[in-house]
Design an enzyme around this catalytic site. Structure first.
Site, PDB file in Angstrom:
ATOM      1  N   GLU A  34       0.821  -1.213   0.000  1.00  0.00           N
ATOM      2  CA  GLU A  34       0.000   0.000   0.000  1.00  0.00           C
ATOM      3  C   GLU A  34       0.858   1.267   0.000  1.00  0.00           C
ATOM      4  O   GLU A  34       0.524   2.246  -0.636  1.00  0.00           O
ATOM      5  CB  GLU A  34      -0.963   0.015   1.204  1.00  0.00           C
ATOM      6  CG  GLU A  34      -2.103  -0.992   1.093  1.00  0.00           C
ATOM      7  CD  GLU A  34      -3.004  -0.757  -0.119  1.00  0.00           C
ATOM      8  OE1 GLU A  34      -3.043   0.368  -0.641  1.00  0.00           O
ATOM      9  OE2 GLU A  34      -3.662  -1.724  -0.563  1.00  0.00           O
ATOM     10  N   TYR A 117      -6.386   6.631   4.008  1.00  0.00           N
ATOM     11  CA  TYR A 117      -6.595   5.591   2.998  1.00  0.00           C
ATOM     12  C   TYR A 117      -5.808   4.318   3.347  1.00  0.00           C
ATOM     13  O   TYR A 117      -6.347   3.211   3.345  1.00  0.00           O
ATOM     14  CB  TYR A 117      -6.194   6.093   1.587  1.00  0.00           C
ATOM     15  CG  TYR A 117      -6.036   4.924   0.660  1.00  0.00           C
ATOM     16  CD1 TYR A 117      -7.166   4.290   0.149  1.00  0.00           C
ATOM     17  CD2 TYR A 117      -4.785   4.380   0.387  1.00  0.00           C
ATOM     18  CE1 TYR A 117      -7.048   3.154  -0.632  1.00  0.00           C
ATOM     19  CE2 TYR A 117      -4.652   3.247  -0.385  1.00  0.00           C
ATOM     20  CZ  TYR A 117      -5.790   2.649  -0.892  1.00  0.00           C
ATOM     21  OH  TYR A 117      -5.673   1.510  -1.641  1.00  0.00           O
ATOM     22  N   ASP A 135      -9.678   5.755  -2.502  1.00  0.00           N
ATOM     23  CA  ASP A 135      -8.534   6.305  -3.234  1.00  0.00           C
ATOM     24  C   ASP A 135      -9.069   6.907  -4.544  1.00  0.00           C
ATOM     25  O   ASP A 135     -10.279   7.039  -4.719  1.00  0.00           O
ATOM     26  CB  ASP A 135      -7.478   5.214  -3.497  1.00  0.00           C
ATOM     27  CG  ASP A 135      -7.975   4.147  -4.466  1.00  0.00           C
ATOM     28  OD1 ASP A 135      -9.195   4.116  -4.763  1.00  0.00           O
ATOM     29  OD2 ASP A 135      -7.154   3.347  -4.950  1.00  0.00           O
TER      30      ASP A 135
END
Ligand code: SF4
Length: 338
Positions: A34, A117, A135
């Protein structure tokens, strides 16, 4: 929109993208992917993700590593503050959480480099928390589904609220992957493929001519352009002189060739006085410009070259360069054309 999550998950079960970080629920691997995926494409991230895991199979090994080693491996991925935060975060997880990632959103958000996020994504994918990821892909899908006219970034709140109502109680991790896949592969920025979309019958923009105009955006101002000079000094062995950047600010702690005049005429990055004096009195050969785009500005550097017989401190062979930002890889490549 009752069926939205079901339809999306059914489609995901058959068409999920086979990504290396999808084969695991290990929070370390999910977190690593991520962080790398922020502002970077899947195709670019994949080899870096595999390379990092090979070097640092566990968070403990990453925490123990030298920052310069982490920055060297990160070379080419850009946005180097992510690499510094990655290293800092690993050290805190090891020291404060016994090398096990915390699972709550609050704890995740307290770690370096983890914003809303990323915390939501790690929570959903690694821990099956009922969190909602939002996102750029999700913003696009939601704004099209509901035809949200308010432009970004003002519409973020409304988009997040809608996204939350769509998130199912179960299979949060798969759902996060499914909605991101929808945005990345079907509801793409320029040409949404509505005929292949599993939620087309629920979407207010399906098969409309203006679907690609969502999300609406406030027009950005044109970024400023700057012009500067970079000095490549090679010794007899073809090694290049490099200096280390400051430990704060743009491209912190990375290496560079001496450079000056950007973003303004007064700005000089000739950190070593002896080298600065050497540059002032020597006649360099210009070998052309390179262009580079940063997030907030564009830069053109005139690349100047000098070859000297005198010994220099701090030179590096071209096959053993320390961590350099892409900008200075471009500069050196240009200098080698001379
Ligand atoms: S129907 Fe078309 S616009 Fe709507 S979500 Fe699917 S791909 Fe996007």
């Amino acid at each position: 929109m009752e069926n939205f999550a079901n339809k999306l998950l059914q489609h995901y079960d058959q068409h999920a993208r086979a990504l290396p970080w999808r084969l695991t629920c290990d929070p370390y691997k999910i977190w690593l992917s991520e962080i790398m995926l922020q502002q970077t494409t899947v195709a670019t991230v994949t080899p870096y993700f595999l390379k990092f895991l090979e070097h640092f199979p566990t968070i403990t090994e990453l925490a123990k590593a030298d920052l310069q080693e982490v920055l060297t491996l990160w070379q080419g991925l850009g946005y180097y503050s992510r690499a510094r935060n990655l290293h800092k975060c690993a050290q805190v997880v090891v020291s404060d959480y016994d090398a096990t990632f915390p699972s709550t959103e609050k704890e995740l958000l307290s770690l370096s480099g983890i914003g809303p996020y990323t915390a939501a994504a790690i929570g959903a994918i690694a821990f099956e928390n009922h969190t909602t990821v939002v996102d750029g892909n999700v913003e696009r899908v939601i704004s099209r589904l509901y035809r949200i006219e308010e432009p970004l970034p003002n519409s973020k709140k409304a988009i997040t609220a809608k996204a939350k109502t769509l998130t199912p109680q179960k299979r949060s991790g798969d759902y996060a992957g499914a909605i991101m896949d929808l945005g990345a592969t079907i509801c793409t920025p320029k040409k949404p493929n509505c005929s292949g979309c599993p939620v087309a019958d629920l979407c207010k923009s399906a098969f409309t001519e203006d679907a690609s105009t969502f999300p609406r955006k406030i027009k950005k101002k044109k970024p400023p352009s700057y012009q500067g000079t970079a000095y490549c000094i090679f010794d007899k062995q073809g090694k290049i002189y490099l200096q280390k950047r400051a430990d704060k600010g743009l491209m912190a702690e990375l290496w560079e060739v001496p450079n000056e005049n950007w973003p303004d005429k007064e700005n000089t990055n000739l950190t070593d006085k002896k080298v600065a004096a050497f540059i002032k009195k020597s006649v360099f050969e210009s070998c052309g410009d390179i262009k580079h785009t940063f997030t907030h500005f564009k830069l053109t550097l005139d690349v100047q070259v000098y070859k000297t017989d005198k010994p220099l401190e701090q030179t590096f062979g071209l096959d053993a360069l320390p961590p350099l930002p892409t900008l200075f890889h471009k500069v050196i490549a240009k200098a080698l054309e001379a």
